[in-house]
Design a protein around this motif. Structure first.
Motif, PDB file in Angstrom:
ATOM      1  N   SER A 262       0.828  -1.209   0.000  1.00 11.66           N
ATOM      2  CA  SER A 262       0.000   0.000   0.000  1.00 11.66           C
ATOM      3  C   SER A 262       0.858   1.253   0.000  1.00 11.66           C
ATOM      4  CB  SER A 262      -0.952   0.006   1.192  1.00 11.66           C
ATOM      5  OG  SER A 262      -0.250  -0.153   2.412  1.00 11.66           O
ATOM      6  N   LEU A 263       2.109   1.125   0.419  1.00 13.77           N
ATOM      7  CA  LEU A 263       3.113   2.181   0.281  1.00 13.77           C
ATOM      8  C   LEU A 263       4.370   1.552  -0.300  1.00 13.77           C
ATOM      9  CD1 LEU A 263       2.816   4.157   3.667  1.00 13.77           C
ATOM     10  CD2 LEU A 263       2.096   4.954   1.407  1.00 13.77           C
ATOM     11  N   VAL A 264       5.100   2.326  -1.084  1.00 13.21           N
ATOM     12  CA  VAL A 264       6.356   1.845  -1.657  1.00 13.21           C
ATOM     13  C   VAL A 264       7.421   2.920  -1.468  1.00 13.21           C
ATOM     14  CG1 VAL A 264       5.221   0.367  -3.358  1.00 13.21           C
ATOM     15  CG2 VAL A 264       5.785   2.740  -3.955  1.00 13.21           C
ATOM     16  N   ALA A 265       8.670   2.496  -1.491  1.00 12.98           N
ATOM     17  CA  ALA A 265       9.771   3.447  -1.360  1.00 12.98           C
ATOM     18  C   ALA A 265       9.780   4.392  -2.563  1.00 12.98           C
ATOM     19  CB  ALA A 265      11.093   2.709  -1.254  1.00 12.98           C
ATOM     20  N   ALA A 266       9.944   5.686  -2.261  1.00 15.76           N
ATOM     21  CA  ALA A 266       9.966   6.683  -3.335  1.00 15.76           C
ATOM     22  C   ALA A 266      11.375   6.933  -3.847  1.00 15.76           C
ATOM     23  CB  ALA A 266       9.361   7.989  -2.835  1.00 15.76           C
ATOM     24  N   GLY A 267      12.358   6.304  -3.223  1.00 14.95           N
ATOM     25  CA  GLY A 267      13.743   6.477  -3.640  1.00 14.95           C
ATOM     26  C   GLY A 267      14.598   5.379  -3.051  1.00 14.95           C
ATOM     27  N   ASP A 268      15.874   5.339  -3.399  1.00 14.84           N
ATOM     28  CA  ASP A 268      16.749   4.287  -2.879  1.00 14.84           C
ATOM     29  C   ASP A 268      17.098   4.579  -1.417  1.00 14.84           C
ATOM     30  OD1 ASP A 268      19.050   6.019  -2.702  1.00 14.84           O
ATOM     31  OD2 ASP A 268      19.305   5.777  -4.864  1.00 14.84           O
ATOM     32  N   PRO A 269      17.766   3.636  -0.712  1.00 15.15           N
ATOM     33  CA  PRO A 269      18.044   3.810   0.722  1.00 15.15           C
ATOM     34  C   PRO A 269      18.834   5.061   1.075  1.00 15.15           C
ATOM     35  CG  PRO A 269      18.336   1.512   0.094  1.00 15.15           C
ATOM     36  CD  PRO A 269      18.110   2.276  -1.179  1.00 15.15           C
ATOM     37  N   ALA A 270      19.553   5.632   0.113  1.00 14.96           N
ATOM     38  CA  ALA A 270      20.324   6.846   0.413  1.00 14.96           C
ATOM     39  C   ALA A 270      19.436   8.014   0.824  1.00 14.96           C
ATOM     40  CB  ALA A 270      21.172   7.233  -0.805  1.00 14.96           C
ATOM     41  N   TRP A 271      18.152   7.962   0.473  1.00 16.27           N
ATOM     42  CA  TRP A 271      17.223   9.036   0.836  1.00 16.27           C
ATOM     43  C   TRP A 271      16.664   8.862   2.253  1.00 16.27           C
ATOM     44  CZ3 TRP A 271      16.511  13.332  -1.990  1.00 16.27           C
ATOM     45  CH2 TRP A 271      16.900  13.296  -3.334  1.00 16.27           C
ATOM     46  N   SER A 272      16.953   7.762   2.903  1.00 13.14           N
ATOM     47  CA  SER A 272      16.417   7.533   4.248  1.00 13.14           C
ATOM     48  C   SER A 272      17.215   8.324   5.290  1.00 13.14           C
ATOM     49  CB  SER A 272      16.437   6.044   4.587  1.00 13.14           C
ATOM     50  OG  SER A 272      17.767   5.574   4.679  1.00 13.14           O
ATOM     51  N   VAL A 273      16.601   8.537   6.461  1.00 18.57           N
ATOM     52  CA  VAL A 273      17.224   9.282   7.554  1.00 18.57           C
ATOM     53  C   VAL A 273      17.289   8.370   8.777  1.00 18.57           C
ATOM     54  CG1 VAL A 273      17.071  11.287   9.081  1.00 18.57           C
ATOM     55  CG2 VAL A 273      16.330  11.468   6.688  1.00 18.57           C
ATOM     56  N   PRO A 274      18.487   8.031   9.268  1.00 23.70           N
ATOM     57  CA  PRO A 274      18.577   7.176  10.456  1.00 23.70           C
ATOM     58  C   PRO A 274      18.045   7.906  11.683  1.00 23.70           C
ATOM     59  CG  PRO A 274      20.745   8.033   9.892  1.00 23.70           C
ATOM     60  CD  PRO A 274      19.823   8.436   8.776  1.00 23.70           C
ATOM     61  N   LEU A 275      17.351   7.176  12.521  1.00 26.59           N
ATOM     62  CA  LEU A 275      16.751   7.749  13.726  1.00 26.59           C
ATOM     63  C   LEU A 275      17.174   6.961  14.961  1.00 26.59           C
ATOM     64  CD1 LEU A 275      13.043   8.219  12.555  1.00 26.59           C
ATOM     65  CD2 LEU A 275      14.774  10.016  12.749  1.00 26.59           C
ATOM     66  N   GLN A 276      17.353   7.660  16.039  1.00 27.46           N
ATOM     67  CA  GLN A 276      17.475   7.033  17.349  1.00 27.46           C
ATOM     68  C   GLN A 276      16.110   7.081  18.044  1.00 27.46           C
ATOM     69  OE1 GLN A 276      20.337   9.546  19.252  1.00 27.46           O
ATOM     70  NE2 GLN A 276      22.111   8.570  18.273  1.00 27.46           N
ATOM     71  N   ILE A 277      15.870   6.123  18.914  1.00 29.63           N
ATOM     72  CA  ILE A 277      14.717   6.198  19.820  1.00 29.63           C
ATOM     73  C   ILE A 277      15.292   6.337  21.216  1.00 29.63           C
ATOM     74  CG2 ILE A 277      12.654   5.067  20.693  1.00 29.63           C
ATOM     75  CD1 ILE A 277      12.490   3.530  18.073  1.00 29.63           C
ATOM     76  N   ARG A 278      14.964   7.425  21.884  1.00 30.95           N
ATOM     77  CA  ARG A 278      15.571   7.732  23.176  1.00 30.95           C
ATOM     78  C   ARG A 278      14.515   7.888  24.269  1.00 30.95           C
ATOM     79  NH1 ARG A 278      20.743   8.678  24.089  1.00 30.95           N
ATOM     80  NH2 ARG A 278      22.108   8.500  22.265  1.00 30.95           N
ATOM     81  N   LEU A 279      14.915   7.445  25.454  1.00 30.88           N
ATOM     82  CA  LEU A 279      14.126   7.658  26.661  1.00 30.88           C
ATOM     83  C   LEU A 279      14.763   8.811  27.414  1.00 30.88           C
ATOM     84  CD1 LEU A 279      11.766   6.583  28.438  1.00 30.88           C
ATOM     85  CD2 LEU A 279      13.499   5.263  29.690  1.00 30.88           C
ATOM     86  N   VAL A 280      14.018   9.888  27.596  1.00 28.57           N
ATOM     87  CA  VAL A 280      14.531  11.118  28.193  1.00 28.57           C
ATOM     88  C   VAL A 280      13.849  11.342  29.536  1.00 28.57           C
ATOM     89  CG1 VAL A 280      15.023  13.554  27.765  1.00 28.57           C
ATOM     90  CG2 VAL A 280      14.661  12.006  25.833  1.00 28.57           C
ATOM     91  N   ARG A 281      14.603  11.840  30.501  1.00 26.27           N
ATOM     92  CA  ARG A 281      14.048  12.144  31.821  1.00 26.27           C
ATOM     93  C   ARG A 281      14.739  13.364  32.411  1.00 26.27           C
ATOM     94  NH1 ARG A 281      16.200   8.968  36.910  1.00 26.27           N
ATOM     95  NH2 ARG A 281      15.781  11.061  37.679  1.00 26.27           N
ATOM     96  N   SER A 282      14.110  13.935  33.417  1.00 24.04           N
ATOM     97  CA  SER A 282      14.731  15.032  34.155  1.00 24.04           C
ATOM     98  C   SER A 282      15.880  14.485  34.994  1.00 24.04           C
ATOM     99  CB  SER A 282      13.696  15.689  35.073  1.00 24.04           C
ATOM    100  OG  SER A 282      14.324  16.546  36.008  1.00 24.04           O
ATOM    101  N   ARG A 283      16.916  15.305  35.183  1.00 23.88           N
ATOM    102  CA  ARG A 283      18.023  14.894  36.044  1.00 23.88           C
ATOM    103  C   ARG A 283      17.654  14.945  37.524  1.00 23.88           C
ATOM    104  NH1 ARG A 283      23.008  14.107  34.140  1.00 23.88           N
ATOM    105  NH2 ARG A 283      23.463  14.648  31.981  1.00 23.88           N
ATOM    106  N   ASN A 284      16.574  15.613  37.876  1.00 20.44           N
ATOM    107  CA  ASN A 284      16.185  15.710  39.275  1.00 20.44           C
ATOM    108  C   ASN A 284      15.837  14.336  39.837  1.00 20.44           C
ATOM    109  OD1 ASN A 284      16.439  18.492  39.184  1.00 20.44           O
ATOM    110  ND2 ASN A 284      14.309  18.791  38.575  1.00 20.44           N
ATOM    111  N   ARG A 285      16.182  14.110  41.090  1.00 18.24           N
ATOM    112  CA  ARG A 285      15.831  12.866  41.767  1.00 18.24           C
ATOM    113  C   ARG A 285      14.319  12.779  41.873  1.00 18.24           C
ATOM    114  NH1 ARG A 285      18.393   8.040  42.777  1.00 18.24           N
ATOM    115  NH2 ARG A 285      17.309   6.955  44.449  1.00 18.24           N
ATOM    116  N   GLN A 286      13.767  11.617  41.532  1.00 15.52           N
ATOM    117  CA  GLN A 286      12.316  11.453  41.550  1.00 15.52           C
ATOM    118  C   GLN A 286      11.923  10.285  42.461  1.00 15.52           C
ATOM    119  OE1 GLN A 286      10.298  12.401  37.721  1.00 15.52           O
ATOM    120  NE2 GLN A 286      12.339  12.351  36.820  1.00 15.52           N
TER     121      GLN A 286
END
Length: 321
Positions: A262-286
Motif C-alpha cells: 500500500s506504500l512503496v519506497a519513493a527512492g533508494d536507501p540513500a534518501w532515508s534518515v537514520p533515527l534514534q529512539i531515546r528515553l529522556v528524563r529530568s536529572r532531578n531525583r524522583q
C-alpha cells in the motif's frame, strides 16, 4: 475550630466523666474544660448540662454529637483515601511520547521491561513531541520517549535539565502510493518543472525538526511542493496511502504498509534518515518507582548494546540530541 475539640467532646461522652476523659486525652481536667468551652463558643450553644453531671448533654449537645462523629469519620476516611491515592500516584509511571511510537515501539518495549522487573501502574500520553517535552519538563510526565538525531538540537531542553538513553533505532523512509505497475507514484528527486507533492510535518513535530536538520545530507536536491502539513505521522501516513503525495515516515510505523504494497519506497536507501529512539528524563531525583524503572531501562539498554543494531546506551544531555 481545632479538630481536637471534637475528640475532646466525644471522649467526655464515651467515658461518662470529665476526669476520665482528661486522662484518656492525656491533658489535665482544667485544660479539657477550657477546650470544651472553646468548642461551645464556636458552636454558639452549651453542649453539656452545667447544673448536673458534666457528661450530660444538652439538647444542643445531643444534636451536635452525630455531626461531630460524622465529621471525624469522614475526615479520617478522607485522610486514608488521600494517603492511598498519594501512594498509588507515587508508584505510577507517567510517559509522554509521539503517536507513532505509542502505536509501534512503546508496547513491546514496555512488555520486555516488565519481564525483567515488576512495574507499577503506567499512564501514557501521546500528544506529540512538543506537548511531550513540555509535560516532562513541567513534571507532568516522568519520561519522554521520542525519536532523535544528533543533528537535531533540542532547543527546549537545557544541558543540565535532562539525560537520556538510547533504547532503539528507526528510519525515516520516503514513501508514497504505488503507481499502476507497483513503482512509486512520486519518485525522487522530482524535477524543477514538476516538483513532487510533499506531505510535511509541522514545526512542533519532532520528526519535522529532524527532517529539516538532515535534509542537507540528502544524496541530491529534491524538488518538492508542500501540499499538506500535519504534526503527527498517522495523518501523513493515511494521506500517503491515498496517493496525495510523498512523505518521510518512520519505518516502524509503515512496515505493514510496505509489506502489503500500500506504500512503496519513493527512492533508494540513500534518501532515508537514520533515527534514534531515546528515553529522556529530568536529572532531578524522583520517586522510588521512577528511579527503579530508570535503572531497569538503563540495564536493559546496556544488555542490548551487544546487538549490532543497537549502540551502547550513552547517557547524554538534550544538548546532544
Amino acid at each position: 475550630m481545632d479538630l481536637a475539640w471534637l475528640d475532646d467532646f466525644l471522649a467526655v461522652i464515651d467515658s461518662g466523666s470529665l476526669p476520665r476523659a482528661a486522662e484518656t486525652r492525656d491533658v489535665t481536667p482544667a485544660v479539657l474544660t477550657r477546650r470544651l468551652r472553646a468548642l461551645e463558643d464556636w458552636v454558639g450553644a452549651p453542649l453539656f448540662d452545667r447544673d448536673g453531671s458534666p457528661a450530660v448533654l444538652t439538647d444542643a449537645g445531643r444534636r451536635f454529637r452525630p455531626v461531630a462523629e460524622e465529621a471525624l469519620r469522614r475526615l479520617l476516611q478522607g485522610r486514608e483515601e488521600t494517603r492511598a491515592a498519594a501512594q498509588a500516584d507515587a508508584a505510577t509511571l507517567r510517559f509522554a511520547t509521539t503517536p507513532s511510537l505509542a502505536l509501534t515501539f512503546f508496547p513491546p518495549w514496555l512488555r520486555a521491561l516488565e519481564q525483567k522487573g515488576r512495574l507499577g501502574p503506567v499512564t501514557l500520553s501521546s500528544d506529540g513531541m512538543e506537548a511531550g517535552e513540555q509535560a516532562m519538563l513541567a513534571g507532568r510526565a516522568h519520561f519522554l520517549l521520542c525519536h532523535a538525531h544528533p543533528n537535531a538540537a533540542r532547543a527546549r531542553q537545557t544541558t543540565d535539565a535532562v539525560q537520556s538513553i538510547l533504547v532503539g533505532h528507526d528510519r525515516l523512509l520516503p514513501v508514497c502510493a504505488p503507481d499502476g505497475e507497483g513503482g512509486p507514484r512520486f519518485p525522487l528527486p522530482g524535477r524543477a518543472e514538476a516538483p513532487l507533492p510533499s506531505l510535511s510535518y509541522s514545526r512542533e513535530s519532532g520528526l519535522g525538526r529532524i527532517f529539516e536538520a538532515t535534509r542537507s545530507a540528502a544524496p541530491a536536491a529534491a524538488w518538492l511542493d508542500t501540499v499538506f502539513t500535519a504534526p503527527t505521522t498517522p495523518v501523513l501516513r493515511t494521506l500517503a496511502r491515498e496517493g496525495r503525495g510523498l512523505a518521510w515516515l518512520p519505518e516502524s510505523l509503515i512496515a505493514d504498509d510496505l509489506s502489503r504494497g500500500s506504500l512503496v519506497a519513493a527512492g533508494d536507501p540513500a534518501w532515508s534518515v537514520p533515527l534514534q529512539i531515546r528515553l529522556v528524563r529530568s536529572r532531578n531525583r524522583q520517586s522510588k518507582a521512577v528511579e527503579g524503572f530508570w535503572a531497569l531501562a538503563v540495564e536493559a539498554a546496556l544488555w542490548r548494546g551487544s546487538d549490532p543494531m543497537v549502540n551502547s546506551p550513552e547517557i547524554f544531555t538534550a544538548k546532544d540530541m
